[in-house]
Design an enzyme around this catalytic site. Structure first.
Site, mmCIF file in Angstrom:
data_model
loop_
_atom_site.group_PDB
_atom_site.id
_atom_site.type_symbol
_atom_site.label_atom_id
_atom_site.label_comp_id
_atom_site.label_asym_id
_atom_site.label_seq_id
_atom_site.Cartn_x
_atom_site.Cartn_y
_atom_site.Cartn_z
ATOM 1 N N GLY A 114 2.827 4.534 -4.649
ATOM 2 C CA GLY A 114 1.559 3.883 -4.945
ATOM 3 C C GLY A 114 0.399 4.591 -4.288
ATOM 4 O O GLY A 114 0.571 5.544 -3.530
ATOM 5 N N LYS A 115 -0.766 4.106 -4.622
ATOM 6 C CA LYS A 115 -1.975 4.742 -4.133
ATOM 7 C C LYS A 115 -2.874 3.645 -3.583
ATOM 8 O O LYS A 115 -3.080 2.625 -4.234
ATOM 9 C CB LYS A 115 -2.652 5.442 -5.315
ATOM 10 C CG LYS A 115 -3.792 6.330 -4.958
ATOM 11 C CD LYS A 115 -4.274 7.062 -6.220
ATOM 12 C CE LYS A 115 -5.492 7.904 -5.939
ATOM 13 N NZ LYS A 115 -6.666 7.117 -5.550
ATOM 14 N N LYS A 117 -6.586 2.757 -1.089
ATOM 15 C CA LYS A 117 -7.964 3.218 -0.996
ATOM 16 C C LYS A 117 -8.038 4.573 -0.292
ATOM 17 O O LYS A 117 -8.828 5.420 -0.642
ATOM 18 C CB LYS A 117 -8.798 2.202 -0.203
ATOM 19 C CG LYS A 117 -9.756 1.410 -1.070
ATOM 20 C CD LYS A 117 -10.553 0.430 -0.219
ATOM 21 C CE LYS A 117 -10.026 -0.984 -0.360
ATOM 22 N NZ LYS A 117 -9.579 -1.633 0.846
ATOM 23 N N ARG A 120 -1.975 8.010 -0.274
ATOM 24 C CA ARG A 120 -0.861 7.785 -1.170
ATOM 25 C C ARG A 120 0.382 7.482 -0.368
ATOM 26 O O ARG A 120 0.509 7.908 0.776
ATOM 27 C CB ARG A 120 -0.595 9.024 -2.015
ATOM 28 C CG ARG A 120 -1.596 9.205 -3.107
ATOM 29 C CD ARG A 120 -1.376 10.528 -3.829
ATOM 30 N NE ARG A 120 -2.492 10.818 -4.709
ATOM 31 C CZ ARG A 120 -2.612 10.327 -5.945
ATOM 32 N NH1 ARG A 120 -1.682 9.552 -6.442
ATOM 33 N NH2 ARG A 120 -3.656 10.626 -6.680
ATOM 34 N N GLU A 185 8.712 1.365 6.794
ATOM 35 C CA GLU A 185 9.905 0.788 6.185
ATOM 36 C C GLU A 185 9.694 0.787 4.662
ATOM 37 O O GLU A 185 8.595 0.483 4.186
ATOM 38 C CB GLU A 185 10.043 -0.645 6.701
ATOM 39 C CG GLU A 185 11.171 -1.449 6.104
ATOM 40 C CD GLU A 185 11.229 -2.874 6.662
ATOM 41 O OE1 GLU A 185 12.125 -3.611 6.259
ATOM 42 O OE2 GLU A 185 10.383 -3.235 7.499
ATOM 43 N N ASP A 230 -5.806 -10.861 7.004
ATOM 44 C CA ASP A 230 -5.949 -10.357 5.638
ATOM 45 C C ASP A 230 -4.710 -10.708 4.813
ATOM 46 O O ASP A 230 -4.198 -9.883 4.054
ATOM 47 C CB ASP A 230 -6.178 -8.844 5.682
ATOM 48 C CG ASP A 230 -6.810 -8.318 4.398
ATOM 49 O OD1 ASP A 230 -7.334 -9.128 3.610
ATOM 50 O OD2 ASP A 230 -6.768 -7.092 4.180
ATOM 51 N N ASN A 235 -1.140 -7.701 0.050
ATOM 52 C CA ASN A 235 -0.695 -7.155 1.328
ATOM 53 C C ASN A 235 0.713 -7.588 1.693
ATOM 54 O O ASN A 235 1.122 -7.491 2.838
ATOM 55 C CB ASN A 235 -1.673 -7.560 2.440
ATOM 56 C CG ASN A 235 -2.994 -6.828 2.308
ATOM 57 O OD1 ASN A 235 -3.055 -5.779 1.664
ATOM 58 N ND2 ASN A 235 -4.039 -7.359 2.891
HETATM 59 P P1 ATP Z 1 -5.569 -0.513 0.736
HETATM 60 O O1 ATP Z 1 -6.116 0.830 1.007
HETATM 61 O O2 ATP Z 1 -6.532 -1.435 0.140
HETATM 62 O O3 ATP Z 1 -4.827 -1.095 1.876
HETATM 63 P P2 ATP Z 1 -3.084 -0.505 -0.512
HETATM 64 O O4 ATP Z 1 -2.595 -1.471 0.502
HETATM 65 O O5 ATP Z 1 -2.770 -0.788 -1.922
HETATM 66 O O6 ATP Z 1 -4.594 -0.266 -0.426
HETATM 67 P P3 ATP Z 1 -1.319 1.398 0.537
HETATM 68 O O7 ATP Z 1 -0.887 0.550 1.672
HETATM 69 O O8 ATP Z 1 -1.682 2.808 0.823
HETATM 70 O O9 ATP Z 1 -2.582 0.914 -0.116
HETATM 71 O O10 ATP Z 1 -0.200 1.346 -0.553
HETATM 72 C C1 ATP Z 1 -0.387 1.764 -1.862
HETATM 73 C C2 ATP Z 1 0.725 1.210 -2.707
HETATM 74 O O11 ATP Z 1 1.945 1.872 -2.394
HETATM 75 C C3 ATP Z 1 1.008 -0.258 -2.455
HETATM 76 O O12 ATP Z 1 0.195 -1.055 -3.212
HETATM 77 C C4 ATP Z 1 2.489 -0.352 -2.833
HETATM 78 O O13 ATP Z 1 2.633 -0.500 -4.206
HETATM 79 C C5 ATP Z 1 3.019 0.989 -2.413
HETATM 80 N N1 ATP Z 1 3.593 0.923 -1.075
HETATM 81 C C6 ATP Z 1 2.932 1.031 0.082
HETATM 82 N N2 ATP Z 1 3.746 0.956 1.134
HETATM 83 C C7 ATP Z 1 4.982 0.785 0.651
HETATM 84 C C8 ATP Z 1 6.280 0.617 1.243
HETATM 85 N N3 ATP Z 1 6.433 0.607 2.548
HETATM 86 N N4 ATP Z 1 7.335 0.466 0.430
HETATM 87 C C9 ATP Z 1 7.165 0.465 -0.905
HETATM 88 N N5 ATP Z 1 5.983 0.608 -1.525
HETATM 89 C C10 ATP Z 1 4.892 0.764 -0.772
HETATM 90 MG MG MG Z 2 -3.021 -2.830 1.153
#
Ligand code: ATP
Ligand code: MG
Length: 378
Positions: A114-115, A117, A120, A185, A230, A235
């Site tokens: 995923g991506k 803000k 990645r 994790e 949050d 989240n």
């Molecule tokens: P923000 O920047 O607003 O926090 P976000 O939480 O969507 O954005 P990331 O935490 O970078 O950004 O995660 C991006 C996406 O990647 C998530 O929405 C999720 O789908 C996937 N992802 C993130 N962390 C994990 C993880 N530990 N296991 C599986 N998928 C994940």
């Molecule tokens: Mg997030």
């Protein structure tokens, strides 16, 4: 999950290891151990919990060494200086025995998960142990532009110290000159938000079981004086067994705290006490997470947040706790929500009360008993 499917996700992506290009891997201790061949990928899943925990321990050891190391280096003067030196940081070994430094080369990078803000997230496998994790890549320049370096630092500090089945683990972190890498994790079933949108709303039993897990996580966090601030479906991640994992500690704080905060993102989950003028600066108590738990319960059961409206109207409605619970929601669930969405934080239901609420007990009897049994009746 079938091994093949997981393996198929390890087609190489372009996250290059700067250190390798610069030939500074000398300082790294590359574990060539037999573990890499002995531990099969499937052994990391539910099929072989003992192998999973031993590899987890391996990574943990490395992560712990890294933490000690980064603490030892914490005195290093300015950011600028650190950036300039980062490429050689793996060879700076004057004042301590050679630690096993974490670096990108240790990981095989798989599919993008995923991506966000600021970066990645990739599926990743630690090469020496086969340990599966999620690697979050943040670009320092973007963090700087967004003015969120402090937030990220806090996220790392707080999340590294948390260990709870319903809180996403942060095993360790490292950086090169341009990027910060977080070893997280892996949550096999992704975002809870997606599941909620797909199912529109969750049945009462499922909502109650999720909320019970959230309550357990919040109880743990609050005991450690961490307020998340949050809580929302975006989240929350879902583990391979359907268990939920709170993530995103970017807005979390160690209470008590006097930090200023600019409000951003969705207003839907903001508690009324944070909307009162002047209160954002110094008013924080763990009660804010309980308000959000109420909003979350509502959204699970109804499919949308209780105060969803235009920004101005949402704020107005929050300060009045002005919401309507649809008639399909059971009386117990209704009572649960109403006891959390209480304007006066002091009168809001506590975590302990939430865990003992009839709605939770009705749907989570089995889980309760199992937890009590396995934890030796705390
Ligand atoms: P923000 O920047 O607003 O926090 P976000 O939480 O969507 O954005 P990331 O935490 O970078 O950004 O995660 C991006 C996406 O990647 C998530 O929405 C999720 O789908 C996937 N992802 C993130 N962390 C994990 C993880 N530990 N296991 C599986 N998928 C994940
Ligand atoms: Mg997030």
């Amino acid at each position: 999950m079938a091994t093949k499917t997981l393996e198929a996700r390890f087609e190489h992506l372009s996250v290059n290891d700067e250190n390798e290009h610069h030939g500074t891997t000398k300082g790294h201790i590359k574990a060539k151990g037999s573990l890499s061949t002995a531990v099969s990928l499937i052994g990391l899943g539910a099929a072989n919990p003992s192998a999973a925990s031993s590899t987890r321990n391996q990574l943990l050891k490395i992560a712990l060494q890294n933490t000690t190391d980064s603490k030892a280096n914490a005195g290093s003067p300015s950011n600028k200086e650190q950036q300039g030196r980062s490429e050689e940081s793996s060879t700076v070994l004057y004042d301590q025995p050679a630690p096993k430094k974490l670096h990108l080369g240790m990981f095989e990078i798989g599919k993008a998960l995923g991506k966000g803000k600021f970066g990645r997230v990739y599926l990743a496998k630690e090469r020496s142990t086969g340990f599966i994790c999620a690697l979050k890549v943040l670009h320092k320049s973007e963090l700087q532009q967004g003015g969120v370096q402090k937030q990220v630092r806090r996220e790392i500090e707080i999340q590294s110290n948390l260990r709870h089945p319903n809180v996403l683990r942060l095993y360790g972190h490292f950086h090169d000159s341009k990027r910060i890498f977080l070893i997280l994790e892996f949550a096999g079933k992704g975002e809870l938000y997606k599941h909620l949108r797909k199912e529109h709303r969750f049945p009462e039993w499922k909502s109650a079981q999720y909320i019970a897990q959230m309550a357990a996580a919040l109880k743990y966090l609050h005991k450690k004086h961490v307020i998340h601030r949050d809580i929302k479906p975006e989240n929350i991640l879902v583990g391979i067994h359907g268990e939920i994992k709170i993530s995103d500690f970017g807005w979390s704080v160690h209470a008590p705290n006097n930090r200023r905060q600019t409000m951003c993102g969705t207003l839907d989950y903001l508690p009324p006490e944070m909307l009162v003028r002047g209160s954002q600066e110094n008013y924080y108590s763990d009660k804010v997470d309980l308000w959000s738990l109420g909003v979350l319960t509502y959204e699970f059961l109804v499919g949308e947040a209780p105060f969803e409206d235009t920004p101005v109207m949402t704020q107005r409605r929050i300060t009045r706790a002005d919401m309507t619970i649809p008639s399909f929601v059971s009386p117990e669930a209704r009572d649960f929500i109403k006891r959390l969405l209480v304007l006066d934080p002091e009168k809001r239901m506590t975590i302990d009360e939430a865990q003992q609420h009839p709605w939770i007990l009705k749907h989570c009897v089995k889980t309760e008993k199992t937890t009590q049994r396995s934890s030796g009746q705390k």
